[in-house]
Design an enzyme around this catalytic site. Sequence first.
Site, short mmCIF file in Angstrom:
data_model
loop_
_atom_site.label_atom_id
_atom_site.label_comp_id
_atom_site.label_asym_id
_atom_site.label_seq_id
_atom_site.Cartn_x
_atom_site.Cartn_y
_atom_site.Cartn_z
N HIS A 1 -3.28 -28.92 43.33
CA HIS A 1 -2.02 -29.52 43.75
C HIS A 1 -1.76 -30.79 42.96
CE1 HIS A 1 1.19 -30.79 46.44
NE2 HIS A 1 0.64 -31.99 46.47
N GLY B 1 17.39 -4.59 18.85
CA GLY B 1 16.12 -3.88 18.92
C GLY B 1 15.44 -3.81 17.56
N ASP C 1 3.24 -2.41 16.62
CA ASP C 1 4.63 -1.95 16.75
C ASP C 1 4.84 -0.55 16.19
OD1 ASP C 1 5.09 -4.44 17.82
OD2 ASP C 1 6.63 -5.03 16.38
N ALA D 1 0.85 -1.21 0.00
CA ALA D 1 0.00 0.00 0.00
C ALA D 1 0.88 1.25 0.00
CB ALA D 1 -0.87 -0.02 1.24
N GLY E 1 19.11 -9.08 24.67
CA GLY E 1 17.70 -8.81 24.96
C GLY E 1 16.86 -10.03 24.65
N ALA F 1 20.86 -8.48 17.16
CA ALA F 1 19.53 -8.37 17.79
C ALA F 1 19.58 -7.22 18.79
CB ALA F 1 19.17 -9.69 18.48
P1 FAD Z 1 3.85 -6.93 12.18
O1 FAD Z 1 3.62 -8.25 12.75
O2 FAD Z 1 5.25 -6.52 11.89
O3 FAD Z 1 2.99 -6.86 10.85
C1 FAD Z 1 3.00 -5.77 9.99
C2 FAD Z 1 2.57 -6.23 8.62
O4 FAD Z 1 2.38 -5.08 7.79
C3 FAD Z 1 3.60 -7.10 7.91
O5 FAD Z 1 2.99 -8.30 7.49
C4 FAD Z 1 4.03 -6.28 6.71
O6 FAD Z 1 4.30 -7.05 5.55
C5 FAD Z 1 2.81 -5.39 6.48
N1 FAD Z 1 3.11 -4.12 5.82
C6 FAD Z 1 4.02 -3.17 6.22
N2 FAD Z 1 3.97 -2.12 5.39
C7 FAD Z 1 3.02 -2.40 4.45
C8 FAD Z 1 2.53 -1.69 3.32
N3 FAD Z 1 2.97 -0.49 2.96
N4 FAD Z 1 1.56 -2.29 2.59
C9 FAD Z 1 1.09 -3.52 2.90
N5 FAD Z 1 1.52 -4.22 3.97
C10 FAD Z 1 2.47 -3.67 4.73
N6 FAD Z 1 6.03 -10.64 20.58
C11 FAD Z 1 5.38 -11.28 21.57
O7 FAD Z 1 4.41 -10.76 22.11
N7 FAD Z 1 5.77 -12.53 21.99
C12 FAD Z 1 6.84 -13.16 21.43
O8 FAD Z 1 7.18 -14.28 21.84
C13 FAD Z 1 7.54 -12.50 20.40
N8 FAD Z 1 8.59 -13.10 19.81
C14 FAD Z 1 9.23 -12.45 18.79
C15 FAD Z 1 10.31 -13.09 18.19
C16 FAD Z 1 10.99 -12.47 17.16
C17 FAD Z 1 12.17 -13.17 16.51
C18 FAD Z 1 10.56 -11.20 16.68
C19 FAD Z 1 11.26 -10.52 15.53
C20 FAD Z 1 9.48 -10.56 17.26
C21 FAD Z 1 8.80 -11.18 18.32
N9 FAD Z 1 7.72 -10.57 18.96
C22 FAD Z 1 7.09 -11.22 19.98
C23 FAD Z 1 7.22 -9.25 18.54
C24 FAD Z 1 5.98 -9.41 17.63
O9 FAD Z 1 6.30 -10.21 16.52
C25 FAD Z 1 5.50 -8.04 17.19
O10 FAD Z 1 5.25 -7.25 18.33
C26 FAD Z 1 4.21 -8.15 16.39
O11 FAD Z 1 4.37 -8.96 15.24
C27 FAD Z 1 3.75 -6.75 15.95
O12 FAD Z 1 2.55 -6.87 15.26
P2 FAD Z 1 2.12 -5.75 14.21
O13 FAD Z 1 0.83 -6.22 13.64
O14 FAD Z 1 2.20 -4.42 14.82
O15 FAD Z 1 3.24 -5.77 13.06
P1 NAD Z 2 15.70 -5.85 22.90
O1 NAD Z 2 15.40 -4.42 23.04
O2 NAD Z 2 14.94 -6.86 23.65
O3 NAD Z 2 17.25 -6.10 23.23
C1 NAD Z 2 18.27 -5.42 22.58
C2 NAD Z 2 19.55 -5.59 23.40
O4 NAD Z 2 20.63 -5.14 22.63
C3 NAD Z 2 19.55 -4.76 24.69
O5 NAD Z 2 19.97 -5.56 25.77
C4 NAD Z 2 20.53 -3.64 24.40
O6 NAD Z 2 21.20 -3.17 25.54
C5 NAD Z 2 21.48 -4.32 23.43
N1 NAD Z 2 22.19 -3.46 22.51
C6 NAD Z 2 21.71 -2.38 21.84
N2 NAD Z 2 22.65 -1.88 21.01
C7 NAD Z 2 23.76 -2.66 21.16
C8 NAD Z 2 25.05 -2.68 20.56
N3 NAD Z 2 25.39 -1.79 19.63
N4 NAD Z 2 25.93 -3.62 20.96
C9 NAD Z 2 25.58 -4.54 21.90
N5 NAD Z 2 24.37 -4.58 22.49
C10 NAD Z 2 23.45 -3.66 22.11
O7 NAD Z 2 15.62 -6.12 21.30
P2 NAD Z 2 15.54 -7.46 20.44
O8 NAD Z 2 16.05 -8.60 21.22
O9 NAD Z 2 16.14 -7.14 19.13
O10 NAD Z 2 13.98 -7.65 20.26
C11 NAD Z 2 13.23 -6.62 19.60
C12 NAD Z 2 11.85 -6.55 20.12
O11 NAD Z 2 11.10 -7.66 19.65
C13 NAD Z 2 11.74 -6.63 21.64
O12 NAD Z 2 11.93 -5.40 22.26
C14 NAD Z 2 10.35 -7.12 21.82
O13 NAD Z 2 9.48 -6.03 21.72
C15 NAD Z 2 10.16 -8.04 20.62
N6 NAD Z 2 10.38 -9.46 21.02
C16 NAD Z 2 9.62 -9.99 22.01
C17 NAD Z 2 9.81 -11.30 22.38
C18 NAD Z 2 8.94 -11.87 23.47
O14 NAD Z 2 7.94 -11.25 23.81
N7 NAD Z 2 9.26 -13.04 24.01
C19 NAD Z 2 10.77 -12.08 21.77
C20 NAD Z 2 11.54 -11.51 20.78
C21 NAD Z 2 11.33 -10.20 20.41
#
Ligand code: FAD
Ligand code: NAD
Length: 464
Positions: free
Chosen positions: A443, A271, A311, A118, A184, A269
């Site tokens: 329990h 952020g 996000d 979009a 993180g 990783a």
């Molecule tokens: P997204 O899931 O990023 O979805 C956005 C969508 O918008 C995408 O499909 C993209 O293709 C689409 N899009 C973007 N721009 C456009 C455009 N211009 N036109 C059409 N489509 C578009 N969160 C948890 O709560 N628990 C977890 O265990 C967890 N584990 C994670 C592990 C990893 C490795 C990562 C990377 C993230 C994890 N997260 C976790 C975070 C979680 O995935 C995100 O918070 C969540 O997906 C955000 O949802 P969202 O709908 O905002 O965006």
């Molecule tokens: P994070 O914010 O969890 O961790 C990033 C880590 O990188 C921090 O500890 C920070 O101090 C460190 N850091 C930043 N810059 C650095 C550098 N230059 N060198 C070394 N260390 C550095 O981010 P993430 O692990 O990338 O995850 C991104 C986001 O995805 C999370 O914040 C969370 O919102 C989401 N996520 C959630 C889950 C879950 O809910 N279980 C799992 C995965 C991801």
Amino acid sequence: MKKLQTTLLVIGGGPAGYVCGIRAAQLGVPTILVEGERLGGTCLNIGCIPSKALIHAAEEFERAKHFANHSPLGIKASAPTIDVAQTVKWKDGIVQRLTGGVGTLLKKHGAQVIEGWATVIDGKTVEVKTGQDVVRIECQHLVIATGSVPSELSFMPFGGDVISSTQALSPRELPKRLVVVGAGYIGLELGMAYRKLGCEVAVVEATQRVLPAYDEELTRPVLAALKKQGVVLHLGCSVQGMAETGKRLRVRSSQADEFSLPADQVLVAVGRKPRTEGFGLEKLQLDMAGRAIKVDDQCRASMRDVWAIGDVSGEPMLAHRGMAQGEMVAEIVAGKRRRFAPASIPAVCFTDPEVVVSGLSPTQAQEAGVEVITGTFPFLANGRAMTLESTDGFVRVVARKDNHLIVGWQAVGRSVSELGAAFSQSLEMGATLEDIGHTIHAHPTLGEAVQESALRALGHALHI
Ligand code: FAD
Ligand code: NAD
């Protein structure tokens, strides 16, 4: 050019966008959802679900290895091997089932899905390129749910041996030596999984602690587990880039010493950042909060009838927050009175042991000027934990001193993610220590530690 009109237009089919689409359609709001890549977004395709699948596979593999070495339970097994290609195939099967399910649900409730990227034209018009065609969609309400993308290190962009979580979740083969940058969520969840799969793993973290977003007492069992598993930690260190010879990562310690680590792959990783660029959003000149779209407590952006959820609207970037925002916006558009004011947004880190938090930590309560009492119950004193060979960790409750209203929960230990439901329900329903202490918990379960922590805060725990 094809033209469409709708009441609600959602850009992005991740958990925030697809839940918004499903709920709006359930309520009879004419809804179109545009997705450029795959329904399910980061969460289902390259985030929550695939990472938990890989973590589970790694745990099972490690368990099998454990039995092959020595088992106090008397189980004997021969040395296991792992076919990573099959593991990835299994993980992809789960992803396909879930993403297919999202498409089915949207269709079932009457939301129209358009596949394509979009581009925002103005606050009420979006164009989507679908193959050779362009579809122009006019809407009354525009919901931005475009999610987030991994942050890159400018001097070490993704590519080749420098990978993001997306590549780490679909390994073709396992690297012998993986260096993870960032201790993180992603760094530790995937770093631990790779270690269990047999890789040598080193973690470079800028701060002096692992999981710096959580309080130190809570992360201590995770730190101990990392050391026990043989994950090498370099805390208070910054990465400088790949060495020119390749396969080594240059690192600088807080004392400014430089050293290098062997690295077949580097998982960065550090952020994620909201996805606000590349699709014409800047034309709307929305107010921003840092890199995120600024929203009020109804997820309204600064332009009338433009909304931002998930996000792209900032921290905490968690799937369940996005889903809750999406559901709320759909209901407001359908005419209901809603506000986003949750008592807590729980967070879980799926390390081994797991960490779960909901509401305020003791320090956060103190900073908020609330006088609190706390109760901690260790899994060492929990029968179920003993039968699971998992006595590391504890449950902690935080409650107001004056009226015993519970304001926060934290736990670390095996499978404690599942306690998050009880934690958040008790906060949302305004439970006191007495409410939880006098609730009969089955329990033997890990949940008894929840009841006992409340009793302990009241000064009369039964099993410690
Ligand atoms: P997204 O899931 O990023 O979805 C956005 C969508 O918008 C995408 O499909 C993209 O293709 C689409 N899009 C973007 N721009 C456009 C455009 N211009 N036109 C059409 N489509 C578009 N969160 C948890 O709560 N628990 C977890 O265990 C967890 N584990 C994670 C592990 C990893 C490795 C990562 C990377 C993230 C994890 N997260 C976790 C975070 C979680 O995935 C995100 O918070 C969540 O997906 C955000 O949802 P969202 O709908 O905002 O965006
Ligand atoms: P994070 O914010 O969890 O961790 C990033 C880590 O990188 C921090 O500890 C920070 O101090 C460190 N850091 C930043 N810059 C650095 C550098 N230059 N060198 C070394 N260390 C550095 O981010 P993430 O692990 O990338 O995850 C991104 C986001 O995805 C999370 O914040 C969370 O919102 C989401 N996520 C959630 C889950 C879950 O809910 N279980 C799992 C995965 C991801």
